[in-house]
Design a protein around this motif. Structure first.
Motif, PDB file in Angstrom:
ATOM      1  N   HIS A  43      84.604  68.499  -2.259  1.00 28.50           N
ATOM      2  CA  HIS A  43      83.873  68.708  -1.161  1.00 28.50           C
ATOM      3  C   HIS A  43      83.109  67.655  -0.450  1.00 28.50           C
ATOM      4  CE1 HIS A  43      84.783  72.725  -2.571  1.00 28.50           C
ATOM      5  NE2 HIS A  43      84.086  72.768  -3.206  1.00 28.50           N
ATOM      6  N   THR A  44      83.742  66.499  -0.230  1.00 28.93           N
ATOM      7  CA  THR A  44      83.300  65.459   0.299  1.00 28.93           C
ATOM      8  C   THR A  44      84.334  64.571   0.925  1.00 28.93           C
ATOM      9  OG1 THR A  44      81.514  63.927   0.555  1.00 28.93           O
ATOM     10  CG2 THR A  44      82.789  64.004  -1.676  1.00 28.93           C
ATOM     11  N   TYR A  45      83.941  63.966   1.893  1.00 28.83           N
ATOM     12  CA  TYR A  45      84.961  62.740   2.375  1.00 28.83           C
ATOM     13  C   TYR A  45      84.357  61.360   2.238  1.00 28.83           C
ATOM     14  CZ  TYR A  45      82.373  64.499   6.365  1.00 28.83           C
ATOM     15  OH  TYR A  45      81.394  64.971   7.147  1.00 28.83           O
ATOM     16  N   ASN A  46      82.984  61.350   1.956  1.00 32.63           N
ATOM     17  CA  ASN A  46      82.366  60.018   1.476  1.00 32.63           C
ATOM     18  C   ASN A  46      82.654  59.628  -0.134  1.00 32.63           C
ATOM     19  OD1 ASN A  46      79.882  58.668   0.411  1.00 32.63           O
ATOM     20  ND2 ASN A  46      79.600  58.440   2.763  1.00 32.63           N
ATOM     21  N   TYR A  47      83.286  58.573   0.002  1.00 37.94           N
ATOM     22  CA  TYR A  47      83.451  57.862  -1.191  1.00 37.94           C
ATOM     23  C   TYR A  47      82.446  57.977  -2.405  1.00 37.94           C
ATOM     24  CZ  TYR A  47      84.718  54.530  -4.900  1.00 37.94           C
ATOM     25  OH  TYR A  47      84.722  53.566  -6.220  1.00 37.94           O
ATOM     26  N   GLN A 337      83.860  64.816  12.785  1.00 38.18           N
ATOM     27  CA  GLN A 337      84.294  64.042  11.953  1.00 38.18           C
ATOM     28  C   GLN A 337      85.200  62.901  12.523  1.00 38.18           C
ATOM     29  OE1 GLN A 337      83.450  63.143   8.776  1.00 38.18           O
ATOM     30  NE2 GLN A 337      85.044  62.029   8.203  1.00 38.18           N
ATOM     31  N   ASP A 338      84.817  61.721  12.336  1.00 41.27           N
ATOM     32  CA  ASP A 338      85.592  60.442  13.210  1.00 41.27           C
ATOM     33  C   ASP A 338      85.389  60.834  14.683  1.00 41.27           C
ATOM     34  OD1 ASP A 338      86.088  59.240  10.522  1.00 41.27           O
ATOM     35  OD2 ASP A 338      88.292  60.219  10.398  1.00 41.27           O
ATOM     36  N   GLY A 339      84.390  61.333  15.053  1.00 37.91           N
ATOM     37  CA  GLY A 339      84.343  61.597  16.645  1.00 37.91           C
ATOM     38  C   GLY A 339      85.156  62.702  17.213  1.00 37.91           C
ATOM     39  N   LEU A 340      85.648  63.551  16.249  1.00 36.32           N
ATOM     40  CA  LEU A 340      86.244  64.592  16.733  1.00 36.32           C
ATOM     41  C   LEU A 340      85.757  66.032  16.125  1.00 36.32           C
ATOM     42  CD1 LEU A 340      90.000  63.329  15.458  1.00 36.32           C
ATOM     43  CD2 LEU A 340      89.061  63.271  17.697  1.00 36.32           C
ATOM     44  N   ASP A 341      85.736  66.894  16.933  1.00 43.54           N
ATOM     45  CA  ASP A 341      85.649  68.333  16.565  1.00 43.54           C
ATOM     46  C   ASP A 341      86.454  69.252  15.506  1.00 43.54           C
ATOM     47  OD1 ASP A 341      82.857  68.625  17.797  1.00 43.54           O
ATOM     48  OD2 ASP A 341      84.221  68.664  19.772  1.00 43.54           O
ATOM     49  N   CYS A 342      86.156  69.212  14.339  1.00 44.77           N
ATOM     50  CA  CYS A 342      87.063  70.022  13.526  1.00 44.77           C
ATOM     51  C   CYS A 342      86.598  71.046  12.805  1.00 44.77           C
ATOM     52  CB  CYS A 342      87.398  68.985  12.481  1.00 44.77           C
ATOM     53  SG  CYS A 342      87.683  67.002  12.835  1.00 44.77           S
ATOM     54  N   ILE A 343      87.590  71.764  12.182  1.00 46.88           N
ATOM     55  CA  ILE A 343      87.329  73.064  11.297  1.00 46.88           C
ATOM     56  C   ILE A 343      87.620  72.573   9.772  1.00 46.88           C
ATOM     57  CG2 ILE A 343      87.596  75.488  10.708  1.00 46.88           C
ATOM     58  CD1 ILE A 343      88.659  75.853  13.657  1.00 46.88           C
ATOM     59  N   TYR A 344      86.516  72.931   9.024  1.00 52.52           N
ATOM     60  CA  TYR A 344      86.545  72.541   7.566  1.00 52.52           C
ATOM     61  C   TYR A 344      86.971  73.674   6.884  1.00 52.52           C
ATOM     62  CZ  TYR A 344      85.230  70.186   3.242  1.00 52.52           C
ATOM     63  OH  TYR A 344      85.283  69.587   1.900  1.00 52.52           O
ATOM     64  N   PHE A 345      88.222  73.862   6.519  1.00 49.33           N
ATOM     65  CA  PHE A 345      88.454  75.023   5.611  1.00 49.33           C
ATOM     66  C   PHE A 345      88.433  74.686   4.171  1.00 49.33           C
ATOM     67  CE2 PHE A 345      91.361  75.658   9.362  1.00 49.33           C
ATOM     68  CZ  PHE A 345      90.908  76.785   9.705  1.00 49.33           C
ATOM     69  N   ARG A 346      87.308  75.412   3.544  1.00 43.91           N
ATOM     70  CA  ARG A 346      87.048  75.130   2.173  1.00 43.91           C
ATOM     71  C   ARG A 346      86.380  76.180   1.490  1.00 43.91           C
ATOM     72  NH1 ARG A 346      81.225  71.735   3.339  1.00 43.91           N
ATOM     73  NH2 ARG A 346      80.514  73.129   5.021  1.00 43.91           N
ATOM     74  N   PRO A 475      92.457  61.221  13.338  1.00 44.13           N
ATOM     75  CA  PRO A 475      92.928  60.952  14.668  1.00 44.13           C
ATOM     76  C   PRO A 475      94.724  61.004  14.995  1.00 44.13           C
ATOM     77  CG  PRO A 475      91.300  59.069  14.201  1.00 44.13           C
ATOM     78  CD  PRO A 475      91.549  60.092  12.860  1.00 44.13           C
ATOM     79  N   GLN A 476      95.169  60.809  13.650  1.00 48.11           N
ATOM     80  CA  GLN A 476      96.592  60.882  13.762  1.00 48.11           C
ATOM     81  C   GLN A 476      96.996  62.374  13.803  1.00 48.11           C
ATOM     82  OE1 GLN A 476      97.808  58.936  10.187  1.00 48.11           O
ATOM     83  NE2 GLN A 476      98.208  56.873  11.223  1.00 48.11           N
ATOM     84  N   ILE A 477      96.455  63.326  13.010  1.00 46.68           N
ATOM     85  CA  ILE A 477      96.509  64.672  12.934  1.00 46.68           C
ATOM     86  C   ILE A 477      96.093  65.220  14.380  1.00 46.68           C
ATOM     87  CG2 ILE A 477      95.881  66.799  11.924  1.00 46.68           C
ATOM     88  CD1 ILE A 477      95.401  65.428   9.238  1.00 46.68           C
ATOM     89  N   LYS A 478      95.045  64.833  14.898  1.00 47.48           N
ATOM     90  CA  LYS A 478      94.714  65.162  16.248  1.00 47.48           C
ATOM     91  C   LYS A 478      95.865  65.136  17.219  1.00 47.48           C
ATOM     92  CE  LYS A 478      91.862  66.240  19.715  1.00 47.48           C
ATOM     93  NZ  LYS A 478      91.512  67.544  20.438  1.00 47.48           N
ATOM     94  N   GLU A 479      96.338  63.812  17.328  1.00 47.69           N
ATOM     95  CA  GLU A 479      97.166  63.490  18.188  1.00 47.69           C
ATOM     96  C   GLU A 479      98.407  64.479  18.226  1.00 47.69           C
ATOM     97  OE1 GLU A 479     100.434  59.773  19.448  1.00 47.69           O
ATOM     98  OE2 GLU A 479      98.719  59.596  17.693  1.00 47.69           O
ATOM     99  N   GLN A 480      99.069  64.968  16.967  1.00 46.13           N
ATOM    100  CA  GLN A 480      99.789  65.737  16.614  1.00 46.13           C
ATOM    101  C   GLN A 480      99.625  67.130  17.031  1.00 46.13           C
ATOM    102  OE1 GLN A 480     103.015  64.807  15.976  1.00 46.13           O
ATOM    103  NE2 GLN A 480     102.035  62.745  16.248  1.00 46.13           N
ATOM    104  N   ILE A 481      98.657  67.502  16.721  1.00 45.86           N
ATOM    105  CA  ILE A 481      98.151  69.043  16.862  1.00 45.86           C
ATOM    106  C   ILE A 481      97.793  69.462  18.414  1.00 45.86           C
ATOM    107  CG2 ILE A 481      95.502  69.007  16.528  1.00 45.86           C
ATOM    108  CD1 ILE A 481      95.643  71.337  14.759  1.00 45.86           C
ATOM    109  N   ASP A 482      97.494  68.401  19.082  1.00 48.22           N
ATOM    110  CA  ASP A 482      97.379  68.506  20.373  1.00 48.22           C
ATOM    111  C   ASP A 482      98.642  68.886  21.249  1.00 48.22           C
ATOM    112  OD1 ASP A 482      94.458  68.317  20.806  1.00 48.22           O
ATOM    113  OD2 ASP A 482      94.617  66.148  21.545  1.00 48.22           O
TER     114      ASP A 482
END
Length: 503
Positions: A43-47, A337-346, A475-482
Motif C-alpha cells: 500500500h505504498t509507492y514510496n520505496y 500523485q506525480d502532479g496528477l489527480d488520481c483515484i487509488y483503488f485499494r 503520466p503515460q497512463i494519463k496521456e492514454q486515459i484522456d
C-alpha cells in the motif's frame, strides 16, 4: 530512478513493483514438491517506506510458519500412544516413555519428517513449553525409526493405520458442520447467507434439517438423492455446479472435523456437471449511446437528488471500476500523485473487496471527468461535512451492521433505469458492471494498446508480454486515459457540472 531500479534490477528480494505500487513477495517452504509464495500489497509507492514494511512483514511470515509448524506438531503428537516402562510409577522423564506399536504409523512417518526440519525452526520464537515438546520429539526419534523399519511400504502403513487407529467418538449435527464450513469460507455475509439457505433447501428436499445428526446425511443414498435433485433443477449448468460445490464443501468440512467418522470419498457420488455452453451464457452488455443519453438527460432529477449515484456511475464509466471499488472509495483514495489527480483503488478496509491483485491500482482521472468538477466536489464535500481521509465518500456503501451494502445498485440506480426504460423490468444483462464494459470498449476503440488498458481497468493481462510490460508511469497512463471521451454526452455533462456545483 528508484522505481526503475526496483523494476529492472530487482535489487530487493522481498519487493516488486506493479502498477506503481510496491508488493511484498516471499517464497515459503515447499509442500509436496510445489513452490509456494506469500504476496501482499504494501500500500505504498514510496520505496523507502516499502522496504521498511517488507522487513517487518518478512519477520511476520517467518513467525507464522513457526506457529504453523507447532500447530501441526501438536496435532500429530496428541495422536501418539505411549506405553510406560518400569513398574508403573509416575515418570516425569521422557526417556522412560515408550511409543506403543498401536500408534498410527502414518503419524510416526509425519513426525519423522518434521524432525528433519527442526533446525529450520527459529528457537527465539518459541515459548518454553514449545521447546520442551520439541525436545520430546528428539528423544523418541530412535523409537520412531525402529517402529517404521518394521513396515515395508506406504500401502502397509495405510493398512496398518486403518486397523490400529482408534475411531473418533465425537459426533456432529449437520448444522455444526455447516456453521464450521461457512466460517471457514470467509465470504461476505450476502454470499454466506445464500450458501447457507441453498444447503438447507437441498437438505429439506431429502427430509433433513440442520438439527439432524450428520450421520443421517453421511450415507450414499442421501447424497445420491441430493445429486439427482440438483440435476433436475431448471437452472443453467453453472448454477447447478455451484450447488454441487456447496455439498462437496460440506462433506469435506465434516471429514476435516472427524476424519475417522465421516468419509470424504462420498464426494465421488456427486455428478460432474458440464458448464453452461458459451452461447447460452448471458454476459454483461455495455450501455448503448442512446441508453447513456437517456440515463444522463437533465430532464430527469434523479441525479440531482442522488448525487452519490451520479458520481459512482461516472467512476465506473471512466475507470471501469467494479461496483464495490467504485462505491467504497474513501476521501483518502482521491490523491495527487506525480502532479496528477488520481483515484487509488485499494483494499484497505473490511468493506472493500478487490477481485484480483491487479484490481489494486492508481488511475489518473480522465480530463472529461476532471473537468466536470469531480475532485472539487469531493474536496468541498469533505470540508462541508468535516470528514477525515478514512470516511467514505459515498456513505450508503456500508450497512448499519458494517457490511458492504450489496443492494446499493438494485435499490438505487437500477430502479431509476427501469423507470425510464433503459433497463428492462424483466431483467437483462445491463447493470453496474456494464459501465466497465463501456470503459473497456471505449478504450479499445480509441486505439489504446492492451497493456495500458490493463493498468486502467485492472486486468492481469492474458500473456507474458502484457503482464511484464504493464508498469507504465502515471503520466503515460494519463496521456492514454484522456483519449477516453464520451463526446456525445458532453452537452449533458456541461449542465450536470453546473448542477453539481450548487449541491
Amino acid at each position: 530512478m528508484i522505481k526503475k531500479c526496483m523494476t529492472y534490477c530487482n535489487t530487493d528480494k522481498y519487493i516488486r513493483l506493479r502498477n506503481n505500487i510496491f508488493y511484498f513477495t516471499m517464497e515459503l517452504p515447499r509442500q509436496n514438491g510445489k513452490r509456494r509464495f506469500f504476496c501482499k500489497s504494501l500500500h505504498t509507492y514510496n520505496y523507502y517506506e516499502a522496504r521498511e514494511k517488507a522487513k517487518i512483514m518478512a519477520e511476520n511470515v517467518e513467525h507464522f510458519d513457526t506457529i504453523q509448524f507447532m500447530n501441526d506438531f501438536n496435532t500429530l503428537w496428541n495422536q501418539v500412544i505411549f506405553d510406560y516402562s518400569g513398574t508403573g510409577g509416575n515418570f516425569t522423564g521422557f526417556a522412560a516413555r515408550r511409543i506403543s506399536d498401536k500408534t498410527n504409523p502414518m503419524v510416526l512417518k509425519q513426525l519423522k519428517n518434521m524432525s528433519e526440519k527442526l533446525d529450520l525452526i527459529q528457537q527465539n520464537q518459541l515459548d518454553p513449553g514449545d521447546k520442551i515438546m520439541l525436545g520430546q520429539l528428539k528423544s523418541v526419534i530412535p523409537q520412531i525409526n525402529a517402529l517404521l523399519a518394521k513396515v515395508d511400504n506406504v500401502e502397509q502403513l495405510l493398512a496398518s493405520a486403518q486397523i490400529q487407529q482408534p475411531k473418533q467418538t465425537k459426533k456432529y449435527k449437520i448444522g455444526e458442520v455447516l456453521k464450521s464450513m461457512l466460517k471457514k469460507s470467509n465470504n461476505q455475509k450476502a454470499e454466506t447467507d445464500r450458501k447457507n439457505n441453498s444447503i438447507i433447501k437441498m437438505l429439506s428436499e431429502v427430509g433433513l434439517n440442520p438439527d439432524c445428526d450428520y450421520d443421517d446425511f453421511n450415507n450414499p443414498e442421501i447424497i445420491q438423492n441430493i445429486a439427482e435433485n440438483i440435476k433436475g433443477y431448471q437452472i443453467k449448468g453453472d448454477a447447478k455446479r455451484k450447488y454441487v460445490r456447496y455439498i462437496r464443501d460440506l462433506i469435506k468440512q465434516a471429514h476435516i472435523l472427524a476424519p475417522d467418522s465421516y468419509q470424504e470419498n462420498f464426494i465421488n457420488l456427486l455428478p460432474d456437471l458440464p458448464k453452461t455452453p458459451k452461447h447460452q451464457q448471458k454476459p454483461h452488455l455495455p450501455y448503448s449511446e442512446s441508453q447513456l443519453l437517456e440515463m444522463f438527460d437533465p430532464k430527469y432529477d434523479h441525479f440531482k437528488t442522488n448525487p452519490d449515484e451520479f458520481w459512482t456511475a461516472l467512476i465506473g464509466l471512466f475507470t471501469g471500476a467494479r461496483i464495490n471499488a467504485a462505491t467504497t472509495l474513501q476521501y483518502g483514495d482521491i490523491i495527487n500523485q506525480d502532479g496528477l489527480d488520481c483515484i487509488y483503488f485499494r483494499q484497505n478496509h473490511p468493506v472493500k473487496h478487490l477481485k484480483t491483485e491487479a484490481s489494486e491500482r492508481i488511475v489518473p482521472i480522465p480530463s472529461q471527468l476532471l473537468n466536470m468538477g469531480f475532485v472539487d466536489w469531493v474536496k468541498a464535500r469533505k470540508e462541508k461535512l468535516n470528514t477525515t481521509d478514512d470516511d467514505f465518500i459515498f456513505p450508503k456503501c456500508k450497512t448499519k451492521t458494517g457490511n458492504f451494502e450489496n443492494k446499493y445498485w438494485s435499490r438505487g440506480l437500477a430502479v431509476f433505469l427501469k423507470e425510464i426504460g433503459v433497463k428492462s423490468k424483466n431483467g437483462d444483462q445491463l447493470d453496474f458492471h456494464s459501465f466497465r464494459k463501456n470503459a473497456s470498449l471505449r478504450l479499445q476503440n480509441a486505439g489504446i494498446i492492451q497493456s495500458f488498458i490493463n493498468d486502467i481497468i485492472g486486468w492481469e493481462g492474458k500473456n507474458t508480454m502484457e503482464q511484464s510490460y504493464s508498469n507504465h508511469t502515471l503520466p503515460q497512463i494519463k496521456e492514454q486515459i484522456d483519449k477516453l471521451n464520451y463526446d456525445f454526452l458532453q452537452p449533458y455533462f456541461d449542465k450536470w457540472t453546473k448542477t453539481m456545483k450548487k449541491l
